[in-house]
Design a protein around this motif. Structure first.
Motif, short mmCIF file in Angstrom:
data_model
loop_
_atom_site.label_atom_id
_atom_site.label_comp_id
_atom_site.label_asym_id
_atom_site.label_seq_id
_atom_site.Cartn_x
_atom_site.Cartn_y
_atom_site.Cartn_z
N ASN A 152 -8.74 -12.07 3.74
CA ASN A 152 -9.99 -11.36 3.50
C ASN A 152 -9.98 -10.86 2.05
O ASN A 152 -8.98 -10.33 1.59
N TYR A 153 -11.10 -11.03 1.37
CA TYR A 153 -11.19 -10.63 -0.04
C TYR A 153 -12.18 -9.49 -0.19
O TYR A 153 -13.31 -9.55 0.30
N GLY A 154 -11.76 -8.46 -0.90
CA GLY A 154 -12.62 -7.30 -1.11
C GLY A 154 -12.45 -6.27 -0.02
O GLY A 154 -11.47 -6.27 0.73
N GLY A 155 -13.40 -5.37 0.06
CA GLY A 155 -13.30 -4.31 1.05
C GLY A 155 -12.35 -3.23 0.58
O GLY A 155 -12.03 -3.10 -0.59
N SER A 156 -11.87 -2.46 1.53
CA SER A 156 -11.02 -1.30 1.23
C SER A 156 -9.57 -1.59 1.58
O SER A 156 -9.27 -2.39 2.46
N ARG A 157 -8.66 -0.91 0.87
CA ARG A 157 -7.23 -0.99 1.19
C ARG A 157 -6.83 0.10 2.17
O ARG A 157 -5.64 0.26 2.47
N LEU A 158 -7.78 0.86 2.67
CA LEU A 158 -7.48 1.98 3.56
C LEU A 158 -7.25 1.50 5.00
O LEU A 158 -7.99 0.66 5.52
N VAL A 159 -6.22 2.06 5.63
CA VAL A 159 -5.95 1.85 7.05
C VAL A 159 -6.14 3.18 7.75
O VAL A 159 -5.50 4.18 7.38
N GLN A 160 -7.01 3.23 8.73
CA GLN A 160 -7.26 4.46 9.46
C GLN A 160 -6.04 4.84 10.31
O GLN A 160 -5.52 3.99 11.06
N ALA A 161 -5.60 6.07 10.21
CA ALA A 161 -4.46 6.53 11.02
C ALA A 161 -4.76 6.42 12.50
O ALA A 161 -3.86 6.17 13.31
N SER A 162 -6.02 6.58 12.88
CA SER A 162 -6.39 6.47 14.29
C SER A 162 -6.14 5.06 14.81
O SER A 162 -5.73 4.87 15.97
N ALA A 163 -6.36 4.05 13.97
CA ALA A 163 -6.08 2.67 14.37
C ALA A 163 -4.58 2.45 14.52
O ALA A 163 -4.13 1.75 15.44
N VAL A 164 -3.79 3.03 13.62
CA VAL A 164 -2.33 2.92 13.72
C VAL A 164 -1.83 3.59 15.00
O VAL A 164 -0.95 3.08 15.70
N ALA A 165 -2.41 4.76 15.32
CA ALA A 165 -2.03 5.46 16.55
C ALA A 165 -2.34 4.61 17.78
O ALA A 165 -1.54 4.52 18.72
N ALA A 166 -3.52 3.96 17.78
CA ALA A 166 -3.88 3.08 18.90
C ALA A 166 -2.93 1.89 18.98
O ALA A 166 -2.55 1.46 20.07
N MET A 167 -2.53 1.36 17.83
CA MET A 167 -1.56 0.26 17.80
C MET A 167 -0.25 0.68 18.45
O MET A 167 0.34 -0.07 19.24
N LEU A 168 0.22 1.88 18.14
CA LEU A 168 1.48 2.36 18.71
C LEU A 168 1.38 2.57 20.21
O LEU A 168 2.39 2.54 20.92
N ARG A 169 0.16 2.77 20.71
CA ARG A 169 -0.04 2.91 22.16
C ARG A 169 -0.16 1.56 22.85
O ARG A 169 -0.33 1.51 24.07
N GLY A 170 -0.09 0.47 22.08
CA GLY A 170 -0.14 -0.86 22.67
C GLY A 170 -1.49 -1.52 22.66
O GLY A 170 -1.69 -2.55 23.32
N ASP A 171 -2.45 -1.00 21.91
CA ASP A 171 -3.79 -1.58 21.82
C ASP A 171 -3.73 -2.87 21.00
O ASP A 171 -3.45 -2.84 19.80
N PRO B 287 0.91 -6.67 -7.08
CA PRO B 287 1.60 -5.51 -6.51
C PRO B 287 0.80 -4.78 -5.43
O PRO B 287 1.36 -3.99 -4.68
N LEU B 288 -0.51 -5.04 -5.35
CA LEU B 288 -1.33 -4.41 -4.32
C LEU B 288 -1.41 -5.24 -3.05
O LEU B 288 -1.95 -4.78 -2.04
N ASP B 289 -0.90 -6.46 -3.11
CA ASP B 289 -0.89 -7.34 -1.95
C ASP B 289 0.07 -6.78 -0.90
O ASP B 289 1.22 -6.48 -1.20
N THR B 290 -0.39 -6.68 0.35
CA THR B 290 0.37 -6.12 1.47
C THR B 290 0.79 -4.67 1.22
O THR B 290 1.82 -4.23 1.74
N ARG B 291 0.00 -3.93 0.44
CA ARG B 291 0.31 -2.52 0.16
C ARG B 291 -0.92 -1.64 0.43
O ARG B 291 -1.51 -1.08 -0.49
N PRO B 292 -1.33 -1.51 1.69
CA PRO B 292 -2.50 -0.67 2.00
C PRO B 292 -2.16 0.81 1.90
O PRO B 292 -1.00 1.21 1.78
N THR B 293 -3.21 1.64 1.97
CA THR B 293 -3.07 3.09 1.93
C THR B 293 -3.54 3.67 3.26
O THR B 293 -4.62 3.30 3.76
N LEU B 294 -2.75 4.57 3.83
CA LEU B 294 -3.10 5.19 5.11
C LEU B 294 -4.08 6.33 4.88
O LEU B 294 -3.86 7.19 4.02
N LYS B 295 -5.15 6.34 5.64
CA LYS B 295 -6.14 7.41 5.58
C LYS B 295 -5.98 8.31 6.81
O LYS B 295 -6.07 7.84 7.94
#
Length: 336
Positions: free
Chosen positions: A190-209, A49-57
Motif C-alpha cells: 500500500n502506498y501513501g496513507g498514514s504510518r500510524l497504528v491504532q493501539a486499539s487495533a493492537v489490543a484486539a490483535m493480542l486478543r486473537g482478532d 528507513p521508514l519501511d516497516t517502521r510504523p508509529t503507535l497511536k
C-alpha cells in the motif's frame, strides 16, 4: 468506545499472474537460480528507513497500554526461554512453570521501569506515563515481527527498477508465475496513507482478532511512501534467509547492458531444468523512452562461446613448414 479498525472487513487482494525480481549478477544470483530459492531479507536492511517502521497511536488509556505491554513482554520472554530450554533439552512441568514465572517477572520489571521513568521532571507533558508506555509497546510490537520479506514487482519493463535493482541494466529480471497455493504469504504493498497504528487495533490483535491481526500486519509490513508506487510491489512473507521458492520460475529477461558471457553462463546453468525457462533480452523502442523485450537467440550464444583465446594460434600447428625462396639482393648499380 468505537470498535477498533481491526473489526472491519478485510479485502483480499487479487493475486497477479506473474511477479518479477530484479537482480544484479552475482554468486548469490546463480545460487538462487539453480537452487530455485528466494532470499527473505531482514526488513531493517531495506533502503527506506521508514519501511516497516510504523508509529503507535495511543487511542486507549494507560491501563490498557500496561496490559498490552505485559502481554507482549510475557509472550516474548516465554518464547525466548522455551527456545533456550529446547536447546539444552530441558523438559517437564517444572520447566514450563519456571518459564511462565520468569516471563511474568520480566513484564513486571519493565512496567516498574516505565512507572519510575514517568516521574522524571524532564518530561514536560500532561501524561508522561502514556507517552512512555506507548513507546515501549511500539518497540515490543516491532520486535515480534521477525519475519523476512521478498520484494517483487508486477512489472518487467520499469526503467527505474532496471536502474535501481537491475544493476543499471547489467543484471536481469526473473519472472515467476503465482501458484494458487501461495495463499496469504504473497501480499500487495500500500502506498501513501498514514504510518500510524491504532493501539486499539493492537489490543484486539493480542486478543486473537484475525481482522485486527491482518490490519496491523498490513500497517507494519505493507505500507510505504507514495513516491515508491512506481515499484508496483508485492511481498512474500516467510522465515528469514534463503528458502525454497513457493513461486514457479518461468522466465529470465536480461538487461540492455548485460554481458554476453553472463547470458551464456545463466542459460547454460539452467540447461536440463525439469521445467524449462524462457529467456528474453531488453531493447529500446527507437525514438522513445519505452522498453521492450525480445526472445533471446540461445543458439547464437553457442556460436562464439565458450571461447578459447589460443585457438587461432593452434590452427597453424598442423601445417608443414614452408621454405620461402631467397630473393637475390640488388644494388643501385644492377642492370635492369
Amino acid at each position: 468506545m468505537a470498535a477498533p479498525e481491526g473489526d472491519q472487513k478485510q479485502v483480499v487482494d487479487q493475486l497477479p499472474d506473474r511477479v518479477y525480481k530484479y537482480r544484479s549478477f552475482s554468486n548469490r544470483t546463480i545460487e538462487m537460480l539453480v537452487e530455485d530459492q528466494l532470499f527473505y531479507a531482514d526488513p531493517s536492511t531495506f533502503n527506506d528507513p521508514l519501511d516497516t517502521r510504523p508509529t503507535l497511536k495511543a487511542d486507549v488509556n494507560a491501563v490498557a497500554l500496561q496490559e498490552m505491554l505485559r502481554t507482549f513482554v510475557e509472550r516474548r520472554t516465554t518464547a525466548e526461554l522455551e527456545a533456550a530450554a529446547n536447546t539444552i533439552r530441558y523438559r517437564g512441568p517444572k520447566t514450563v512453570e519456571h518459564i511462565l514465572r520468569l516471563g511474568r517477572q520480566q513484564a513486571e520489571k519493565m512496567l516498574q521501569e516505565v512507572a519510575y521513568n514517568a516521574t522524571n521532571p524532564d518530561y514536560e507533558m500532561e501524561n508522561p506515563d502514556v507517552f512512555l508506555l506507548t513507546n515501549y509497546v511500539e518497540r515490543e510490537l516491532l520486535r515480534q515481527y521477525d519475519k523476512g520479506l521478498v520484494s517483487l514487482s508486477e512489472r518487467w519493463q520499469s526503467p527505474l527498477m532496471w536502474s535501481h535493482y537491475g544493476d543499471q541494466h547489467r543484471g536481469l529480471c526473473i519472472g515467476y508465475s503465482v501458484p494458487g497455493d501461495v495463499g496469504d504469504s504473497l501480499r500487495k504493498m500500500n502506498y501513501g496513507g498514514s504510518r500510524l497504528v491504532q493501539a486499539s487495533a493492537v489490543a484486539a490483535m493480542l486478543r486473537g482478532d484475525a481482522g485486527a491481526q491482518r490490519l496491523v500486519d498490513d500497517l507494519v509490513l505493507l505500507q510505504k511512501a507514495p513516491d515508491w508506487s512506481y515499484e508496483c510491489e508485492w511481498r512474500l512473507v516467510g522465515r528469514r534467509g534463503p528458502q525454497d521458492s513457493p513461486l514457479e520460475m518461468e522466465e529470465i529477461t536480461f538487461g540492455m547492458r548485460c554481458d554476453l558471457a553472463v547470458k551464456y553462463a545463466i542459460v547454460r546453468a539452467l540447461e536440463g531444468r525439469q521445467r524449462p525457462v524462457s529467456f528474453y533480452e531488453m531493447h529500446e523502442v527507437e525514438g522513445t523512452f519505452d522498453l521492450r523485450r525480445r526472445v533471446l537467440d540461445v543458439a547464437e550464444l553457442g556460436v562464439s562461446l565458450p571461447r578459447r583465446a589460443r585457438y587461432y594460434l593452434g590452427v597453424f600447428d598442423q601445417l608443414p613448414e614452408i621454405e620461402l625462396p631467397l630473393q637475390k639482393a640488388t644494388t643501385s648499380g644492377d642492370v635492369q
